[in-house]
Design a protein around this motif. Structure first.
Motif, PDB file in Angstrom:
ATOM      1  N   SER A   1       0.843  -1.196   0.000  1.00 37.89           N
ATOM      2  CA  SER A   1       0.000   0.000   0.000  1.00 37.89           C
ATOM      3  C   SER A   1       0.876   1.243   0.000  1.00 37.89           C
ATOM      4  O   SER A   1       1.997   1.230   0.524  1.00 37.89           O
ATOM      5  N   SER A   2       0.357   2.293  -0.607  1.00 36.83           N
ATOM      6  CA  SER A   2       1.097   3.554  -0.633  1.00 36.83           C
ATOM      7  C   SER A   2       0.099   4.693  -0.772  1.00 36.83           C
ATOM      8  O   SER A   2      -1.050   4.485  -1.155  1.00 36.83           O
TER       9      SER A   2
ATOM     10  N   SER B   1      -0.312   7.480  -3.210  1.00 37.04           N
ATOM     11  CA  SER B   1       0.243   7.623  -4.551  1.00 37.04           C
ATOM     12  C   SER B   1       0.891   8.990  -4.761  1.00 37.04           C
ATOM     13  O   SER B   1       0.591   9.959  -4.056  1.00 37.04           O
TER      14      SER B   1
ATOM     15  N   ILE C   1      -1.758  11.068  -9.430  1.00 39.06           N
ATOM     16  CA  ILE C   1      -3.107  11.341  -8.901  1.00 39.06           C
ATOM     17  C   ILE C   1      -3.744  12.467  -9.714  1.00 39.06           C
ATOM     18  O   ILE C   1      -4.903  12.379 -10.143  1.00 39.06           O
TER      19      ILE C   1
ATOM     20  N   ILE D   1     -11.189   2.609  -5.944  1.00 39.27           N
ATOM     21  CA  ILE D   1     -10.739   1.271  -5.528  1.00 39.27           C
ATOM     22  C   ILE D   1      -9.267   1.374  -5.145  1.00 39.27           C
ATOM     23  O   ILE D   1      -8.416   1.698  -5.987  1.00 39.27           O
TER      24      ILE D   1
ATOM     25  N   SER E   1      -7.517   2.547  -1.240  1.00 36.69           N
ATOM     26  CA  SER E   1      -7.651   3.771  -0.435  1.00 36.69           C
ATOM     27  C   SER E   1      -6.304   4.263   0.067  1.00 36.69           C
ATOM     28  O   SER E   1      -5.311   3.567   0.022  1.00 36.69           O
ATOM     29  N   GLY E   2      -6.332   5.459   0.599  1.00 33.77           N
ATOM     30  CA  GLY E   2      -5.150   6.047   1.209  1.00 33.77           C
ATOM     31  C   GLY E   2      -5.611   7.305   1.935  1.00 33.77           C
ATOM     32  O   GLY E   2      -4.958   7.813   2.822  1.00 33.77           O
TER      33      GLY E   2
ATOM     34  N   ASN F   1      -6.426  10.798  -1.991  1.00 34.23           N
ATOM     35  CA  ASN F   1      -7.149  10.888  -3.264  1.00 34.23           C
ATOM     36  C   ASN F   1      -8.651  11.029  -3.004  1.00 34.23           C
ATOM     37  O   ASN F   1      -9.352  11.776  -3.704  1.00 34.23           O
TER      38      ASN F   1
ATOM     39  N   ILE G   1     -12.878   2.091  -1.282  1.00 34.42           N
ATOM     40  CA  ILE G   1     -12.759   0.752  -0.691  1.00 34.42           C
ATOM     41  C   ILE G   1     -11.321   0.250  -0.795  1.00 34.42           C
ATOM     42  O   ILE G   1     -10.569   0.632  -1.697  1.00 34.42           O
TER      43      ILE G   1
ATOM     44  N   VAL H   1      -5.468  -0.433   6.008  1.00 37.67           N
ATOM     45  CA  VAL H   1      -5.433   0.748   5.126  1.00 37.67           C
ATOM     46  C   VAL H   1      -6.685   1.589   5.351  1.00 37.67           C
ATOM     47  O   VAL H   1      -6.618   2.828   5.421  1.00 37.67           O
TER      48      VAL H   1
ATOM     49  N   ALA I   1     -13.310  -3.993   1.230  1.00 38.93           N
ATOM     50  CA  ALA I   1     -13.933  -4.836   0.195  1.00 38.93           C
ATOM     51  C   ALA I   1     -12.906  -5.106  -0.897  1.00 38.93           C
ATOM     52  O   ALA I   1     -11.967  -4.328  -1.086  1.00 38.93           O
ATOM     53  N   ASP I   2     -13.103  -6.216  -1.591  1.00 36.75           N
ATOM     54  CA  ASP I   2     -12.244  -6.547  -2.734  1.00 36.75           C
ATOM     55  C   ASP I   2     -12.784  -5.819  -3.965  1.00 36.75           C
ATOM     56  O   ASP I   2     -13.898  -6.105  -4.425  1.00 36.75           O
TER      57      ASP I   2
ATOM     58  N   VAL J   1      -5.004   0.920  -8.053  1.00 29.01           N
ATOM     59  CA  VAL J   1      -4.149  -0.228  -7.780  1.00 29.01           C
ATOM     60  C   VAL J   1      -3.946  -0.920  -9.129  1.00 29.01           C
ATOM     61  O   VAL J   1      -4.812  -0.835 -10.006  1.00 29.01           O
TER      62      VAL J   1
ATOM     63  N   PHE K   1       1.938   1.200 -10.177  1.00 33.98           N
ATOM     64  CA  PHE K   1       1.064   1.015  -9.003  1.00 33.98           C
ATOM     65  C   PHE K   1       1.379  -0.306  -8.326  1.00 33.98           C
ATOM     66  O   PHE K   1       1.859  -1.236  -8.981  1.00 33.98           O
TER      67      PHE K   1
ATOM     68  N   GLN L   1      -4.499  -7.212  -5.164  1.00 38.42           N
ATOM     69  CA  GLN L   1      -4.590  -8.484  -4.443  1.00 38.42           C
ATOM     70  C   GLN L   1      -6.015  -9.013  -4.591  1.00 38.42           C
ATOM     71  O   GLN L   1      -6.863  -8.359  -5.172  1.00 38.42           O
TER      72      GLN L   1
HETATM   73  C1  LIG Z   1      -1.582   2.827  -4.334  1.00 40.38           C
HETATM   74  S1  LIG Z   1      -2.585   2.377  -2.999  1.00 40.38           S
HETATM   75  C2  LIG Z   1      -3.956   3.485  -3.120  1.00 40.38           C
HETATM   76  C3  LIG Z   1      -3.554   4.930  -2.996  1.00 40.38           C
HETATM   77  C4  LIG Z   1      -4.676   5.866  -2.632  1.00 40.38           C
HETATM   78  N1  LIG Z   1      -5.753   5.890  -3.613  1.00 40.38           N
HETATM   79  C5  LIG Z   1      -4.220   7.268  -2.344  1.00 40.38           C
HETATM   80  O1  LIG Z   1      -5.081   8.044  -1.907  1.00 40.38           O
HETATM   81  O2  LIG Z   1      -3.037   7.621  -2.530  1.00 40.38           O
HETATM   82  C6  LIG Z   1      -3.299   0.857  -3.538  1.00 40.38           C
HETATM   83  C7  LIG Z   1      -4.215   0.224  -2.533  1.00 40.38           C
HETATM   84  O3  LIG Z   1      -4.952  -0.786  -3.203  1.00 40.38           O
HETATM   85  C8  LIG Z   1      -5.265  -1.766  -2.246  1.00 40.38           C
HETATM   86  N2  LIG Z   1      -5.725  -2.977  -2.915  1.00 40.38           N
HETATM   87  C9  LIG Z   1      -4.999  -3.997  -3.442  1.00 40.38           C
HETATM   88  N3  LIG Z   1      -5.814  -4.907  -3.993  1.00 40.38           N
HETATM   89  C10 LIG Z   1      -7.069  -4.467  -3.804  1.00 40.38           C
HETATM   90  C11 LIG Z   1      -8.353  -4.966  -4.147  1.00 40.38           C
HETATM   91  N4  LIG Z   1      -8.506  -6.133  -4.783  1.00 40.38           N
HETATM   92  N5  LIG Z   1      -9.440  -4.250  -3.783  1.00 40.38           N
HETATM   93  C12 LIG Z   1      -9.322  -3.085  -3.117  1.00 40.38           C
HETATM   94  N6  LIG Z   1      -8.136  -2.563  -2.778  1.00 40.38           N
HETATM   95  C13 LIG Z   1      -7.028  -3.233  -3.124  1.00 40.38           C
HETATM   96  C14 LIG Z   1      -4.009  -1.913  -1.421  1.00 40.38           C
HETATM   97  O4  LIG Z   1      -4.302  -2.463  -0.149  1.00 40.38           O
HETATM   98  C15 LIG Z   1      -3.523  -0.471  -1.377  1.00 40.38           C
HETATM   99  O5  LIG Z   1      -3.899   0.142  -0.183  1.00 40.38           O
END
Ligand SMILES: C[S@@+](CC[C@H](N)C(=O)[O-])C[C@H]1O[C@@H](n2cnc3c(N)ncnc32)[C@H](O)[C@@H]1O
Length: 415
Positions: free
Chosen positions: A75-76, A78, A83, A101, A103-104, A107, A124, A130, A151-152, A170, A223, A227
């Motif tokens: 996770s990061s 971004s 963005i 999809i 979060s952080g 954004n 989500i 996260v 959620a996935d 992601v 990115f 998962q």
């Molecule tokens: C780059 S980060 C999001 C950055 C964020 N949008 C921001 O505000 O900077 C990617 C996120 O996607 C999540 N992630 C990975 N697979 C995922 C999935 N199947 N569904 C939802 N989130 C997922 C990770 O846990 C991670 O926190």
């Protein structure tokens, strides 16, 4: 917070936005929208990166890893520049319903600014840590009304659908059918997707035909991997195994080349070819990479650990993946290299070939580089369309077809 530190963060934020605006203007075709610029000037990014010096929190090109496991970033928050590009591409308006999809917090806060009090923001993440972190940061920044949920994202978020925009933050491998189902008919999907191993942010809209999408824009990006149900790892056989000096080939799914033969090739029959095509230090090469990925049947990405370069096994390359060509029939491969033009800040593209047909495959690679230079450099890039995987091959338009679980992606450079 003291008056001085407030001034520091405000200055850092203004400098960050100025740098992003300048980059967009320099890249020509996409001046940053005024609404995105104002949102970036408003949201306090440092609140989403507590403890980080403001110079780092407001570095416009820096993503900040917030969770990793065994050296792999999960996770990061971004980088502001990507963005900004994605929000610009999403073309958000007040009152819209948006699903983010991945979060952080940061954004989501920007989206909240852009859709205003009449809009709806759902963010989500598959990882509860996260979501907990994002909730805390949003509260600290006094950003209200972001609906957060664990959620996935592969399944979208049906209970809050339909969405006018879905912004995936992601790295996806394929387009989930749930996104199609939950996006409003005239909606827009912005998604970083791997195309033959290269991640490109696709801005997609549907056409009138069922399940048919076309890309309005294709932007380079990086990115963390998705998962969950949409997770996918491209095959990456190793040509050299010792830890710290590994060399691998990242391949698209499909028939595998003879890996034993390529292992042998790594140690034999070296050839070099040069293209005469040069590049400056500041010039992006993402267009060339995508062209090679589209044009070459034997396309692969060569990966390496530092030890392999230090041992002289391969030339210096981009460790995470350098364009390569596999000559299946000849049990040989070639990869792209660079040499500096004496006295200039420019480099020439070339190729190193290995294996019994080293010369042939290295020449093939430099020929493709020359073709890109002559026909496509500075051009609009490929026309990218996506079709449901059920579409018969005969009904697909001409171009490089990349077939995945749910979709065929077709890249066509002749437009
Ligand atoms: C780059 S980060 C999001 C950055 C964020 N949008 C921001 O505000 O900077 C990617 C996120 O996607 C999540 N992630 C990975 N697979 C995922 C999935 N199947 N569904 C939802 N989130 C997922 C990770 O846990 C991670 O926190």
């Amino acid at each position: 917070m003291s008056a001085t530190s407030t001034t520091d963060t405000t200055r850092a934020r203004e400098a960050m936005v100025d740098a992003i605006v300048a980059d967009h203007t320099r890249l020509g075709q996409r001046s940053l929208s005024w609404a995105v610029e104002q949102a970036l000037r408003t949201v306090p990014r440092h609140t989403f990166l507590p403890g980080l010096p403001s110079a780092e929190a407001y570095d416009h090109e820096q993503a900040v890893v917030t969770k990793e496991e065994n050296g792999l970033a999960l996770s990061s928050v971004s980088a502001p520049s990507i963005i900004a590009t994605m929000l610009h591409r999403a073309d958000l308006h007040p009152g819209q319903r948006v699903l983010e999809i991945g979060s952080g917090g940061y954004n989501a806060a920007l989206i909240r600014e852009l859709v205003g009090p009449t809009g709806q923001v759902t963010s989500i993440d598959i990882d509860p840590d996260v979501i907990a972190r994002a909730a805390q940061c949003l509260a600290d920044a006094a950003v209200e009304s972001v609906h957060l949920a664990v959620a996935d994202g592969e399944h979208g978020f049906a209970v809050r659908a339909p969405f006018d925009r879905i912004i995936v933050t992601v790295g996806a491998w394929d387009l989930s059918p749930a996104w199609d189902a939950q996006l409003a008919p005239d909606g827009r999907l912005v998604v970083p997707m791997r195309v033959r191993g290269l991640t490109r942010c696709l801005t997609l809209e549907r056409t009138a035909a069922y399940g048919h999408w076309r890309a309005l824009a294709v932007d380079p990006c990086g990115f963390v991997r998705m998962q969950g149900a949409g997770e996918h790892w491209e095959p990456m056989p190793l040509l050299h195994e010792p830890d710290g000096a590994q060399v691998g080939l990242r391949l698209e799914d499909g028939p595998r080349p003879d890996i034993d033969a390529l292992c042998t090739a790594l140690n034999t029959d070296l050839a070099e070819a040069w293209s005469g095509v040069t590049v400056g230090a500041e010039e992006a090469t993402d267009g060339l990479d995508l062209f090679l990925a589209s044009a070459a049947d034997g396309w692969a990405l060569l990966t390496a650990q530092r030890g392999a370069i230090q041992a002289g096994l391969i030339r210096p390359i981009v460790l995470t993946g350098t364009p390569a060509l596999v000559d299946t029939a000849g049990a040989s491969f070639a990869y792209r290299i660079l040499r500096r033009i004496p006295g200039q800040e420019r480099w020439e593209f070339g190729a190193v070939g290995q294996g019994p047909h080293a010369t042939r495959v290295a020449q093939q690679l430099t020929d493709l580089i020359s073709r890109w230079d002559g026909d496509h450099r500075g051009g609009p890039g490929p026309h990218i369309e996506l079709f449901p995987a059920s579409t018969p091959a005969a009904d697909l338009p001409p171009g490089r077809v990349v077939t995945k679980r749910h979709t065929h992606t077709v890249l066509n450079w002749d437009r």
